[in-house]
Design a protein around this motif. Structure first.
Motif, mmCIF file in Angstrom:
data_model
loop_
_atom_site.group_PDB
_atom_site.id
_atom_site.type_symbol
_atom_site.label_atom_id
_atom_site.label_comp_id
_atom_site.label_asym_id
_atom_site.label_seq_id
_atom_site.Cartn_x
_atom_site.Cartn_y
_atom_site.Cartn_z
ATOM 1 N N SER A 122 7.100 -1.514 6.890
ATOM 2 C CA SER A 122 7.040 -0.363 6.152
ATOM 3 C C SER A 122 8.131 0.182 6.002
ATOM 4 O O SER A 122 9.288 -0.111 6.196
ATOM 5 C CB SER A 122 6.335 0.721 7.193
ATOM 6 O OG SER A 122 5.066 0.282 7.438
ATOM 7 N N ARG A 151 3.870 0.402 2.596
ATOM 8 C CA ARG A 151 3.849 -0.484 3.645
ATOM 9 C C ARG A 151 3.514 -1.839 2.705
ATOM 10 O O ARG A 151 2.530 -2.202 2.212
ATOM 11 C CB ARG A 151 2.630 -0.330 4.457
ATOM 12 C CG ARG A 151 2.479 -1.441 5.495
ATOM 13 C CD ARG A 151 1.949 -0.746 6.840
ATOM 14 N NE ARG A 151 1.415 -1.924 7.595
ATOM 15 C CZ ARG A 151 2.378 -2.400 8.748
ATOM 16 N NH1 ARG A 151 3.540 -1.933 8.341
ATOM 17 N NH2 ARG A 151 2.117 -3.241 9.583
ATOM 18 N N GLN A 158 0.856 -1.096 0.051
ATOM 19 C CA GLN A 158 0.114 0.029 -0.032
ATOM 20 C C GLN A 158 0.730 1.276 -0.071
ATOM 21 O O GLN A 158 1.852 1.390 0.967
ATOM 22 C CB GLN A 158 -0.887 0.256 1.243
ATOM 23 C CG GLN A 158 -1.755 1.305 1.432
ATOM 24 C CD GLN A 158 -2.741 1.442 0.222
ATOM 25 O OE1 GLN A 158 -3.683 0.412 0.076
ATOM 26 N NE2 GLN A 158 -2.740 2.492 -0.360
ATOM 27 N N TRP A 203 5.352 6.902 1.261
ATOM 28 C CA TRP A 203 6.042 5.729 1.834
ATOM 29 C C TRP A 203 5.233 4.587 1.668
ATOM 30 O O TRP A 203 4.144 4.747 0.960
ATOM 31 C CB TRP A 203 6.193 5.830 3.296
ATOM 32 C CG TRP A 203 4.911 6.036 4.160
ATOM 33 C CD1 TRP A 203 4.527 7.235 4.386
ATOM 34 C CD2 TRP A 203 4.389 4.981 4.918
ATOM 35 N NE1 TRP A 203 3.406 7.200 5.412
ATOM 36 C CE2 TRP A 203 3.452 5.860 5.659
ATOM 37 C CE3 TRP A 203 4.433 3.699 5.324
ATOM 38 C CZ2 TRP A 203 2.645 5.144 6.301
ATOM 39 C CZ3 TRP A 203 3.418 3.023 6.118
ATOM 40 C CH2 TRP A 203 2.357 3.977 6.472
ATOM 41 N N GLY A 214 0.507 10.516 4.747
ATOM 42 C CA GLY A 214 -0.071 9.673 5.667
ATOM 43 C C GLY A 214 -1.510 8.812 5.255
ATOM 44 O O GLY A 214 -2.173 8.290 6.157
ATOM 45 N N THR A 215 -1.770 9.140 4.061
ATOM 46 C CA THR A 215 -3.237 8.613 3.720
ATOM 47 C C THR A 215 -2.961 7.553 2.610
ATOM 48 O O THR A 215 -2.275 7.906 1.361
ATOM 49 C CB THR A 215 -4.146 9.751 3.312
ATOM 50 O OG1 THR A 215 -4.354 11.116 3.810
ATOM 51 C CG2 THR A 215 -5.423 9.301 2.647
ATOM 52 N N PRO A 216 -3.569 6.377 2.437
ATOM 53 C CA PRO A 216 -3.563 5.680 1.351
ATOM 54 C C PRO A 216 -3.770 5.940 -0.009
ATOM 55 O O PRO A 216 -4.859 6.805 -0.067
ATOM 56 C CB PRO A 216 -4.597 4.403 1.901
ATOM 57 C CG PRO A 216 -4.884 4.693 3.506
ATOM 58 C CD PRO A 216 -4.762 6.136 3.410
ATOM 59 N N TYR A 217 -2.696 5.631 -0.794
ATOM 60 C CA TYR A 217 -3.123 6.317 -2.220
ATOM 61 C C TYR A 217 -3.711 4.998 -3.053
ATOM 62 O O TYR A 217 -2.952 4.032 -3.029
ATOM 63 C CB TYR A 217 -1.713 6.722 -2.760
ATOM 64 C CG TYR A 217 -1.946 7.328 -4.149
ATOM 65 C CD1 TYR A 217 -2.160 8.718 -4.255
ATOM 66 C CD2 TYR A 217 -1.711 6.482 -5.350
ATOM 67 C CE1 TYR A 217 -2.516 9.031 -5.715
ATOM 68 C CE2 TYR A 217 -1.725 6.784 -6.521
ATOM 69 C CZ TYR A 217 -2.324 8.114 -6.714
ATOM 70 O OH TYR A 217 -2.377 8.783 -8.148
ATOM 71 N N TYR A 239 1.373 5.230 0.477
ATOM 72 C CA TYR A 239 0.751 6.211 1.353
ATOM 73 C C TYR A 239 1.399 7.578 0.913
ATOM 74 O O TYR A 239 2.579 7.684 0.684
ATOM 75 C CB TYR A 239 1.149 6.059 2.939
ATOM 76 C CG TYR A 239 0.445 5.108 3.645
ATOM 77 C CD1 TYR A 239 -0.902 5.215 3.967
ATOM 78 C CD2 TYR A 239 0.802 3.650 3.471
ATOM 79 C CE1 TYR A 239 -1.397 4.032 4.859
ATOM 80 C CE2 TYR A 239 0.102 2.398 3.931
ATOM 81 C CZ TYR A 239 -1.022 2.927 4.628
ATOM 82 O OH TYR A 239 -1.647 1.666 5.347
#
Length: 124
Positions: free
Chosen positions: A71, A60, A23, A58, A28-31, A25
């Motif tokens: 991560s 995960r 996943q 980043w 800080g929000t999932p893309y 990010y």
């Protein structure tokens, strides 16, 4: 902008590439949805809509039967504004305009590096 994600794993008794999904990010929000990694433990994702400025990106790894989730460290990606190019051409005869007549112009403004299918074309 394209990001390549490489998930590496090592089991001492055998070579085993992690499977599953990662996943990405952005700040800080999932893309979008998680991305399936290929047989080499890699995934690629294109981000066409990062905002201008500094963005934290980043990944995960979500884990599989042999590896726990993990991560990456955050990458601080700087996105700068592009300087657009502009051109003006006449639609009508480029001759002299007399009072009371109208003249048509076509104005095209686009970042020089965008593919042609993304170039906005506004006529007035």
């Amino acid at each position: 902008m394209t990001f390549s994600i490489d998930v590496n794993g090592l089991i001492p008794t055998q070579t085993y590439e992690p499977t599953g999904k990662v996943q990405l990010y952005v700040d800080g929000t999932p893309y979008n949805a998680p991305i399936t990694i290929d047989v080499n433990g890699q995934a690629t994702v294109a981000l066409a809509d990062l905002p201008v400025g500094t963005t934290s990106v980043w990944a995960r790894y979500l884990g599989d039967a042999k590896y726990k989730p993990a991560s990456s460290e955050a990458l601080q990606q700087v996105v700068k504004k592009r300087t657009p190019t502009a051109s003006t051409t006449t639609i009508d005869d480029p001759g002299t305009v007399v009072t009371g007549q109208s003249k048509g112009y076509k104005i095209t403004v686009a970042p020089a590096s965008f593919p042609d299918q993304w170039r906005p074309d506004r006529s007035r």
